[in-house]
Design a protein around this motif. Structure first.
Motif, PDB file in Angstrom:
ATOM      1  N   GLN A  96       0.869  -1.170   0.126  1.00 37.05           N
ATOM      2  CA  GLN A  96      -0.035   0.088   0.048  1.00 37.05           C
ATOM      3  C   GLN A  96       0.769   1.323   0.177  1.00 37.05           C
ATOM      4  O   GLN A  96       0.602   2.393  -0.739  1.00 37.05           O
ATOM      5  CB  GLN A  96      -0.942  -0.044   1.182  1.00 37.05           C
ATOM      6  CG  GLN A  96      -1.914   1.057   1.073  1.00 37.05           C
ATOM      7  CD  GLN A  96      -3.052   1.012   2.233  1.00 37.05           C
ATOM      8  OE1 GLN A  96      -2.507   0.997   3.437  1.00 37.05           O
ATOM      9  NE2 GLN A  96      -4.306   1.297   1.985  1.00 37.05           N
ATOM     10  N   PRO A  97       1.862   1.116   0.883  1.00 38.21           N
ATOM     11  CA  PRO A  97       2.669   2.491   0.841  1.00 38.21           C
ATOM     12  C   PRO A  97       3.607   2.664  -0.436  1.00 38.21           C
ATOM     13  O   PRO A  97       3.508   3.908  -0.901  1.00 38.21           O
ATOM     14  CB  PRO A  97       3.851   2.208   2.057  1.00 38.21           C
ATOM     15  CG  PRO A  97       3.020   1.478   2.999  1.00 38.21           C
ATOM     16  CD  PRO A  97       2.201   0.487   1.904  1.00 38.21           C
ATOM     17  N   LEU A  98       3.837   1.557  -1.315  1.00 34.30           N
ATOM     18  CA  LEU A  98       4.470   1.714  -2.606  1.00 34.30           C
ATOM     19  C   LEU A  98       3.443   2.160  -3.574  1.00 34.30           C
ATOM     20  O   LEU A  98       3.723   3.092  -4.469  1.00 34.30           O
ATOM     21  CB  LEU A  98       4.872   0.208  -2.883  1.00 34.30           C
ATOM     22  CG  LEU A  98       6.193  -0.167  -2.592  1.00 34.30           C
ATOM     23  CD1 LEU A  98       6.412  -1.762  -2.776  1.00 34.30           C
ATOM     24  CD2 LEU A  98       7.489   0.578  -3.152  1.00 34.30           C
ATOM     25  N   SER A  99       2.266   1.666  -3.197  1.00 32.66           N
ATOM     26  CA  SER A  99       1.151   2.358  -4.151  1.00 32.66           C
ATOM     27  C   SER A  99       0.958   3.897  -4.103  1.00 32.66           C
ATOM     28  O   SER A  99       0.426   4.527  -4.846  1.00 32.66           O
ATOM     29  CB  SER A  99       0.048   1.700  -4.171  1.00 32.66           C
ATOM     30  OG  SER A  99      -0.914   1.836  -2.937  1.00 32.66           O
ATOM     31  N   ASN A 100       1.329   4.264  -3.007  1.00 33.90           N
ATOM     32  CA  ASN A 100       1.211   5.785  -2.610  1.00 33.90           C
ATOM     33  C   ASN A 100       2.382   6.526  -2.871  1.00 33.90           C
ATOM     34  O   ASN A 100       2.493   7.688  -2.467  1.00 33.90           O
ATOM     35  CB  ASN A 100       0.703   6.020  -1.125  1.00 33.90           C
ATOM     36  CG  ASN A 100      -0.800   5.430  -0.754  1.00 33.90           C
ATOM     37  OD1 ASN A 100      -1.726   5.409  -1.949  1.00 33.90           O
ATOM     38  ND2 ASN A 100      -1.242   4.821   0.094  1.00 33.90           N
ATOM     39  N   GLY A 101       3.404   5.764  -3.566  1.00 35.55           N
ATOM     40  CA  GLY A 101       4.685   6.795  -3.614  1.00 35.55           C
ATOM     41  C   GLY A 101       5.911   6.632  -2.806  1.00 35.55           C
ATOM     42  O   GLY A 101       6.991   7.268  -2.811  1.00 35.55           O
ATOM     43  N   LEU A 102       5.724   5.359  -1.824  1.00 32.47           N
ATOM     44  CA  LEU A 102       6.978   5.076  -0.883  1.00 32.47           C
ATOM     45  C   LEU A 102       8.354   4.950  -1.813  1.00 32.47           C
ATOM     46  O   LEU A 102       8.177   4.107  -2.708  1.00 32.47           O
ATOM     47  CB  LEU A 102       6.775   3.875  -0.105  1.00 32.47           C
ATOM     48  CG  LEU A 102       7.744   3.562   0.628  1.00 32.47           C
ATOM     49  CD1 LEU A 102       8.019   4.504   1.889  1.00 32.47           C
ATOM     50  CD2 LEU A 102       7.700   2.224   1.415  1.00 32.47           C
ATOM     51  N   PRO A 103       9.234   5.784  -1.689  1.00 31.42           N
ATOM     52  CA  PRO A 103      10.462   5.645  -2.670  1.00 31.42           C
ATOM     53  C   PRO A 103      11.496   4.754  -2.213  1.00 31.42           C
ATOM     54  O   PRO A 103      12.841   4.927  -1.919  1.00 31.42           O
ATOM     55  CB  PRO A 103      10.952   7.114  -2.452  1.00 31.42           C
ATOM     56  CG  PRO A 103      10.776   7.315  -1.110  1.00 31.42           C
ATOM     57  CD  PRO A 103       9.550   6.797  -0.570  1.00 31.42           C
ATOM     58  N   ILE A 104      11.066   3.433  -2.517  1.00 28.35           N
ATOM     59  CA  ILE A 104      12.033   2.183  -2.412  1.00 28.35           C
ATOM     60  C   ILE A 104      11.977   1.341  -3.487  1.00 28.35           C
ATOM     61  O   ILE A 104      11.114   1.125  -4.359  1.00 28.35           O
ATOM     62  CB  ILE A 104      11.488   1.503  -1.110  1.00 28.35           C
ATOM     63  CG1 ILE A 104      10.301   0.798  -1.332  1.00 28.35           C
ATOM     64  CG2 ILE A 104      11.813   2.283   0.289  1.00 28.35           C
ATOM     65  CD1 ILE A 104      10.070  -0.124  -0.077  1.00 28.35           C
ATOM     66  N   ALA A 225      14.507  -7.400   1.507  1.00 30.95           N
ATOM     67  CA  ALA A 225      15.613  -6.494   1.760  1.00 30.95           C
ATOM     68  C   ALA A 225      15.075  -5.239   0.906  1.00 30.95           C
ATOM     69  O   ALA A 225      14.662  -5.506  -0.534  1.00 30.95           O
ATOM     70  CB  ALA A 225      16.877  -6.806   1.426  1.00 30.95           C
ATOM     71  N   PHE A 226      15.066  -3.937   1.123  1.00 33.27           N
ATOM     72  CA  PHE A 226      14.928  -2.948   0.142  1.00 33.27           C
ATOM     73  C   PHE A 226      15.853  -1.795   0.305  1.00 33.27           C
ATOM     74  O   PHE A 226      16.372  -1.636   1.330  1.00 33.27           O
ATOM     75  CB  PHE A 226      13.460  -2.561   0.095  1.00 33.27           C
ATOM     76  CG  PHE A 226      12.920  -1.872   1.619  1.00 33.27           C
ATOM     77  CD1 PHE A 226      13.394  -0.534   1.731  1.00 33.27           C
ATOM     78  CD2 PHE A 226      12.298  -2.705   2.597  1.00 33.27           C
ATOM     79  CE1 PHE A 226      12.877   0.116   3.004  1.00 33.27           C
ATOM     80  CE2 PHE A 226      12.058  -2.131   3.506  1.00 33.27           C
ATOM     81  CZ  PHE A 226      12.279  -0.637   3.832  1.00 33.27           C
ATOM     82  N   VAL A 227      15.936  -0.808  -0.706  1.00 34.42           N
ATOM     83  CA  VAL A 227      16.678   0.225  -0.775  1.00 34.42           C
ATOM     84  C   VAL A 227      15.918   1.334  -1.213  1.00 34.42           C
ATOM     85  O   VAL A 227      14.994   1.188  -1.926  1.00 34.42           O
ATOM     86  CB  VAL A 227      18.053   0.304  -1.612  1.00 34.42           C
ATOM     87  CG1 VAL A 227      18.999  -0.897  -1.131  1.00 34.42           C
ATOM     88  CG2 VAL A 227      17.906   0.040  -3.021  1.00 34.42           C
ATOM     89  N   ARG A 228      16.351   2.334  -0.838  1.00 40.83           N
ATOM     90  CA  ARG A 228      15.707   3.953  -1.460  1.00 40.83           C
ATOM     91  C   ARG A 228      15.809   4.059  -2.810  1.00 40.83           C
ATOM     92  O   ARG A 228      17.015   3.699  -3.325  1.00 40.83           O
ATOM     93  CB  ARG A 228      15.986   5.290  -0.539  1.00 40.83           C
ATOM     94  CG  ARG A 228      15.085   5.788  -0.006  1.00 40.83           C
ATOM     95  CD  ARG A 228      15.388   6.885   0.972  1.00 40.83           C
ATOM     96  NE  ARG A 228      16.737   7.153   1.350  1.00 40.83           N
ATOM     97  CZ  ARG A 228      17.495   8.170   1.027  1.00 40.83           C
ATOM     98  NH1 ARG A 228      17.185   9.032   0.312  1.00 40.83           N
ATOM     99  NH2 ARG A 228      18.771   8.036   1.589  1.00 40.83           N
ATOM    100  N   ASP A 229      15.094   4.574  -3.538  1.00 49.03           N
ATOM    101  CA  ASP A 229      15.056   4.873  -4.853  1.00 49.03           C
ATOM    102  C   ASP A 229      16.410   5.444  -5.533  1.00 49.03           C
ATOM    103  O   ASP A 229      16.981   4.878  -6.273  1.00 49.03           O
ATOM    104  CB  ASP A 229      13.981   5.793  -5.395  1.00 49.03           C
ATOM    105  CG  ASP A 229      12.679   4.813  -5.613  1.00 49.03           C
ATOM    106  OD1 ASP A 229      12.858   3.719  -5.618  1.00 49.03           O
ATOM    107  OD2 ASP A 229      11.454   5.482  -5.919  1.00 49.03           O
TER     108      ASP A 229
END
Length: 335
Positions: A96-104, A225-229
């Motif tokens: 959901q955060p990704l769909s709202n633009g979370l930069p990862i 694991a994830f990283v910022r864009d």
């Protein structure tokens, strides 16, 4: 500085760089000095972060890191504010955060498991379908446990969408959830480990569904694991090093759960009893997989849209594709 002096400085800089290259030495770049800020909250299943530090996997990759302790539930805020560059997260809670633009960008899956739906052993509730008309305690309305519970309930034919809600969800502090079940405030709990495993043992609770052990969920990666864009785009070599280190750490944990749990407690990464924590870790599959995370994301995102946890306007296929980054020098699966 006049033009002649400027040209002299430029010439000297070029000559110096060529000399270093000729001698087999690489000039210092931005990436060489970059310190990756990694957020962590101290959860049990976050072990790949802990072991990457303790067993030297970050150092093995030549990665300079700064570990930043975050309060539970604040990881996304820290990412958005630029406080951290990378972290460990539950795939379902990212969507959901990704769909709202979370930069990862997600880089790899790390393990399966860690969410449970529990009831009192004498409740008479034996299946998820028995929860129709019941009240379920959750730690928050956006947490991984409620997402997993909704998925499992929907698969069992129980309505969990806004138009057809056949259960009620109630929010309690994670530490208060077992008490709420005991005093009858709720009929079931949706929790994640280690608090779920502790409650299960302490109160003798019955497990309706366990993402680590129940089909088909036990094959689906929950944590990644994830990283910022901007790390993915500006420092891809750093992002790849981070991913490889996390994969190596996860694979090591798969073969050393007892030692992992012992180190986590002794070095105060997590609280609790090391022997008990080790038994919980052994229910997870710590074989890291990029494809495993990618496949699980696709399955889960579609389900979340079906139950109303992703807006109907979200292009799930695009979200799926755009939420990942793949590196040629990162293995798909490490064992």
């Amino acid at each position: 500085m006049n033009r002649k002096k400027q040209m002299s400085v430029i010439a000297l800089t070029v000559i110096f760089a060529l000399i270093l290259t000729a001698c087999g030495q690489k000039p210092v770049t931005k990436a060489d000095d970059f310190v990756l800020k990694i957020g962590y909250t101290g959860s049990l299943c976050e072990a790949p972060v802990h072991m990457a530090v303790e067993k030297g996997f970050f150092a093995e990759e030549g990665l300079k890191v700064e570990l930043i302790k975050l309060a539970p539930g604040t990881t996304f805020e820290a990412v958005t504010a630029g406080k951290i560059d990378a972290a460990f997260g539950l795939l379902a809670s990212l969507m959901q955060p990704l769909s709202n633009g979370l930069p990862i960008k997600v880089t790899t899956g790390l393990h399966t498991g860690c969410d449970k739906v529990l009831v009192a052993s004498d409740s008479g509730i034996k299946t998820l379908a028995d929860l129709k008309g019941k009240r379920i305690g959750v730690p928050s309305m956006t947490s991984s446990p409620i997402i997993f519970a909704k998925r499992a309930l929907a698969d069992a034919g129980v309505g969990v969408s806004e138009k057809n809600m056949e259960v009620e969800f109630a929010v309690f502090n994670a530490s208060d959830l077992p008490i709420a079940l005991k005093n009858g405030s709720v009929d079931a709990l949706a929790m994640n480990d280690p608090t779920a495993a502790v409650a299960q043992k302490e109160y003798g609770l019955f497990t309706l569904v366990d993402s680590a052990l129940t089909e088909p969920y036990k094959h689906q990666y929950c944590c990644s694991a994830f990283v910022r864009d901007n790390i993915a785009s500006d420092y891809p070599e750093i992002a790849a090093k981070y991913t490889r280190a996390m994969q190596k750490s996860s694979a090591w944990i798969q073969k050393n759960q007892d030692e992992t749990a012992k180190i986590q407690v002794e070095k105060k990464w997590v609280a609790g009893d090391a022997a008990f924590n080790a038994e919980v870790l052994k229910t997870y599959n710590y074989i890291p997989s990029v494809k495993g995370a990618y496949d699980a994301f696709g399955i889960t995102a579609k389900q979340l849209q079906q139950v109303g946890m992703l807006n109907s306007s979200v292009d799930v296929e695009a979200l799926h594709k755009n939420s990942f980054i793949f590196f040629k020098d990162v293995q798909d699966t490490v064992q």
